[in-house]
Design a protein around this motif. Structure first.
Motif, PDB file in Angstrom:
ATOM      1  N   TYR A 135       0.807  -1.217   0.000  1.00  0.00           N
ATOM      2  CA  TYR A 135       0.000   0.000   0.000  1.00  0.00           C
ATOM      3  C   TYR A 135       0.839   1.266   0.000  1.00  0.00           C
ATOM      4  O   TYR A 135       0.300   2.361  -0.201  1.00  0.00           O
ATOM      5  N   ALA A 136       2.162   1.111   0.195  1.00  0.00           N
ATOM      6  CA  ALA A 136       3.064   2.241  -0.028  1.00  0.00           C
ATOM      7  C   ALA A 136       3.183   2.558  -1.506  1.00  0.00           C
ATOM      8  O   ALA A 136       3.642   3.642  -1.871  1.00  0.00           O
ATOM      9  N   GLN A 137       2.786   1.619  -2.358  1.00  0.00           N
ATOM     10  CA  GLN A 137       2.918   1.793  -3.801  1.00  0.00           C
ATOM     11  C   GLN A 137       1.568   1.749  -4.510  1.00  0.00           C
ATOM     12  O   GLN A 137       1.512   1.496  -5.705  1.00  0.00           O
ATOM     13  N   GLU A 138       0.516   2.012  -3.805  1.00  0.00           N
ATOM     14  CA  GLU A 138      -0.811   1.966  -4.418  1.00  0.00           C
ATOM     15  C   GLU A 138      -1.482   3.319  -4.311  1.00  0.00           C
ATOM     16  O   GLU A 138      -1.488   3.938  -3.245  1.00  0.00           O
ATOM     17  N   GLY A 139      -2.060   3.750  -5.413  1.00  0.00           N
ATOM     18  CA  GLY A 139      -2.702   5.056  -5.440  1.00  0.00           C
ATOM     19  C   GLY A 139      -4.065   5.063  -4.790  1.00  0.00           C
ATOM     20  O   GLY A 139      -5.082   5.351  -5.438  1.00  0.00           O
ATOM     21  N   ARG A 140      -4.081   4.747  -3.503  1.00  0.00           N
ATOM     22  CA  ARG A 140      -5.289   4.795  -2.686  1.00  0.00           C
ATOM     23  C   ARG A 140      -4.926   5.430  -1.350  1.00  0.00           C
ATOM     24  O   ARG A 140      -3.765   5.749  -1.077  1.00  0.00           O
ATOM     25  N   SER A 141      -5.896   5.567  -0.464  1.00  0.00           N
ATOM     26  CA  SER A 141      -5.709   6.391   0.735  1.00  0.00           C
ATOM     27  C   SER A 141      -5.081   5.677   1.918  1.00  0.00           C
ATOM     28  O   SER A 141      -4.749   6.318   2.918  1.00  0.00           O
ATOM     29  N   TYR A 142      -4.877   4.355   1.856  1.00  0.00           N
ATOM     30  CA  TYR A 142      -4.625   3.577   3.072  1.00  0.00           C
ATOM     31  C   TYR A 142      -3.300   3.922   3.757  1.00  0.00           C
ATOM     32  O   TYR A 142      -3.221   3.940   4.996  1.00  0.00           O
ATOM     33  N   ALA A 143      -2.252   4.197   2.999  1.00  0.00           N
ATOM     34  CA  ALA A 143      -0.974   4.574   3.611  1.00  0.00           C
ATOM     35  C   ALA A 143      -1.086   5.933   4.290  1.00  0.00           C
ATOM     36  O   ALA A 143      -0.498   6.155   5.360  1.00  0.00           O
ATOM     37  N   LEU A 144      -1.823   6.860   3.685  1.00  0.00           N
ATOM     38  CA  LEU A 144      -2.028   8.169   4.310  1.00  0.00           C
ATOM     39  C   LEU A 144      -2.868   8.044   5.576  1.00  0.00           C
ATOM     40  O   LEU A 144      -2.631   8.756   6.564  1.00  0.00           O
ATOM     41  N   VAL A 145      -3.844   7.161   5.560  1.00  0.00           N
ATOM     42  CA  VAL A 145      -4.665   6.931   6.753  1.00  0.00           C
ATOM     43  C   VAL A 145      -3.795   6.400   7.894  1.00  0.00           C
ATOM     44  O   VAL A 145      -3.927   6.840   9.050  1.00  0.00           O
TER      45      VAL A 145
END
Length: 488
Positions: A114-124
């Motif tokens: 998820y560090a390399q996925e364009g979604r919100s989960y790492a920011l969350v």
């Protein structure tokens, strides 16, 4: 801490520029092509839970929508999270505990995904950990400014993804374990109440869109085992060692460096939100492991605490004359984390490979850009599945005439374009001599049958009046050229 953040940044940058996006990333990418009013129109109908993230990514992707820029915020969020895990370990125990915990967090494949996925989960995850660090500061200092900052962080993170609000339950358990004073409880309850009130509009809106998660099922033992491996590592050996250290850390009372212990922070974070979500999902399925990425931080913190307990049994490691030994032990712990990374390297490589995601929307878009000519007719089979590539990469399909288009998704406030009724589509195709058909990979599976009248009409017209002439294959589907049958 700088070292875990640097390691996480390096791992996040590793093959970040790989081509293509998959379905969910494609949705984020297409949001870059919409204005803020269009995004607001969309989230009023669908995807409200990601509305704030889409608005953020609208600005991030404004200079040049592309795969690297799409994923950079997640790299930043993961790097910040690794640093915050290190900071929490150092504050709650000692610097080497923070170093080990931060490094272990960084090399966990679930984090790397998820560090390399364009979604919100790492920011969350970064938001939750920042709020946790501020909570510790507020408990210690008790100033209004810090409680206000805590409220803002939890609220902003919850609006980024509403299920992160479950961290409040973890923080409540932290305060219980720390035997917080009534003054601390009073301030925290006021903050928690304000956060819940601030989140109510999003909850109300997303409840009306519950059909979006209708595909989720009730989680069972397999999902629990999968979550454990996601948190502790997919490699059996690494997972066993990490869980052993977690058990030691959960049973260990390390010397405190403040009013709250490491165990009081890490154990609720790792256990409480997953337990609540798994329990709720027995009645209303909402569970998905990526929704709980922010809870993973509790595992490396407890594992590092367990390792510290083992280290403290080493002669000379505790006394003032053991400085050299402490340095060697700190480096030794980092070396063991490197061994864990090496054991899980195949998983890291897989996550960055072409088969890590279920599809590659860029592949079909590249074919369209190469084969379609101005004025060519294009048909998507079925819709909306086959339209995902065109939504993510509209420029590659811009030269073609979308024969089934009735109304754009921008106008309708939907993710994908709406199509005409069967009669209108059949009428439009009467004068078409050749048509390019984008066929989604799902429609290529044996036994697939069209679900709607328009999809059945597409197949019927192609079967009766056209013959296939060319086919170009990608992992997300095929691009076929059909020409009208000669008149008899």
């Amino acid at each position: 801490m700088a070292v875990p953040s640097a390691v996480m940044t390096a791992l996040g940058a590793w093959r970040l520029d790989r081509d293509g996006v998959w379905g969910d990333e494609g949705v984020t990418l297409q949001m870059a092509h919409r204005t803020l009013p269009e995004i607001a129109h969309l989230v009023a109908h669908i995807d409200a839970v990601h509305g704030v993230y889409y608005a953020l990514m609208h600005f991030v992707l404004a200079p040049h929508p592309g795969e690297v820029l799409l994923r950079l915020p997640s790299v930043f969020g993961a790097a910040l999270s690794a640093g915050l895990v290190g900071l929490l370990g150092a504050r709650l125990a000692r610097p080497r505990v923070g170093l080990w915990a931060g490094l272990l967090y960084a090399v966990t494949p679930f984090v790397g995904r998820y560090a390399q996925e364009g979604r919100s989960y790492a920011l969350v995850a970064a938001g939750v950990l920042a709020a946790t660090a501020v909570l510790l500061s507020a408990v210690r200092a008790g100033t209004r400014q810090r409680w206000l900052l805590y409220a803002l962080l939890v609220s902003a993170t919850a609006w980024l993804h509403e299920l992160s609000v479950l961290v409040l339950a973890a923080h409540a358990c932290t305060l219980l374990c720390a035997r917080a004073s009534w003054g601390v409880w009073r301030a925290w309850l006021a903050v928690a109440g304000c956060v819940v009130l601030a989140l109510l509009p999003l909850v109300q809106l997303s409840r009306g869109q519950s059909a979006q998660v209708a595909w989720l099922g009730e989680p069972g033992p397999d999902q629990v085992r999968g979550l454990v491996h996601s948190f502790a590592g997919p490699a059996d050996g690494v997972c066993a060692v990490v869980l052993t250290l977690v058990a030691v850390g959960a049973c260990t009372r390390l010397p405190r460096r403040g009013p709250v212990s490491l165990r009081a922070v890490a154990l609720p974070l790792a256990v409480v939100p997953p337990t609540v979500l798994l329990g709720v999902s027995q009645f209303q399925p909402l569970y998905y492991d990526r929704y709980l990425l922010y809870c993973l931080a509790g595992v490396p913190l407890l594992a590092a605490a367990g390792a510290e307990r083992v280290v403290r049994l080493v002669p000379g490691a505790r006394g003032p004359r053991g400085a050299a030994a402490r340095v060697l032990l700190g480096a030794g712990g980092a070396a063991l984390v490197a061994v864990a990374f090496a054991a899980q390297l195949p998983e890291h490589r897989h996550e960055r490979g072409p088969r890590a995601r279920p599809d590659d929307l860029r592949g079909i878009a590249v074919l369209a850009a190469r084969e379609l000519r101005p004025g060519d007719t294009v048909l998507f089979l079925p819709s909306p599945g086959a339209r995902r590539a065109a939504a993510a990469y509209p420029a590659d399909f811009a030269r073609a005439d979308d024969v089934a288009l009735a109304r754009s998704g921008r106008e309708a406030g939907e993710l994908y374009d709406a199509e005409t009724p069967p009669a209108t589509l059949t009428h439009r195709l009467r004068t078409v001599r050749r048509v390019w058909v984008v066929v989604d990979s799902r429609a290529l599976r044996p036994g697939w049958t069209p679900a709607g009248r328009t999809e059945r009409a597409k197949l019927e017209v192609l079967r009766r009046h056209f013959v296939p002439r060319e086919e170009h294959t990608s992992r997300s589907g095929v691009l076929r050229l059909y020409e009208r049958r000669p008149a008899r």
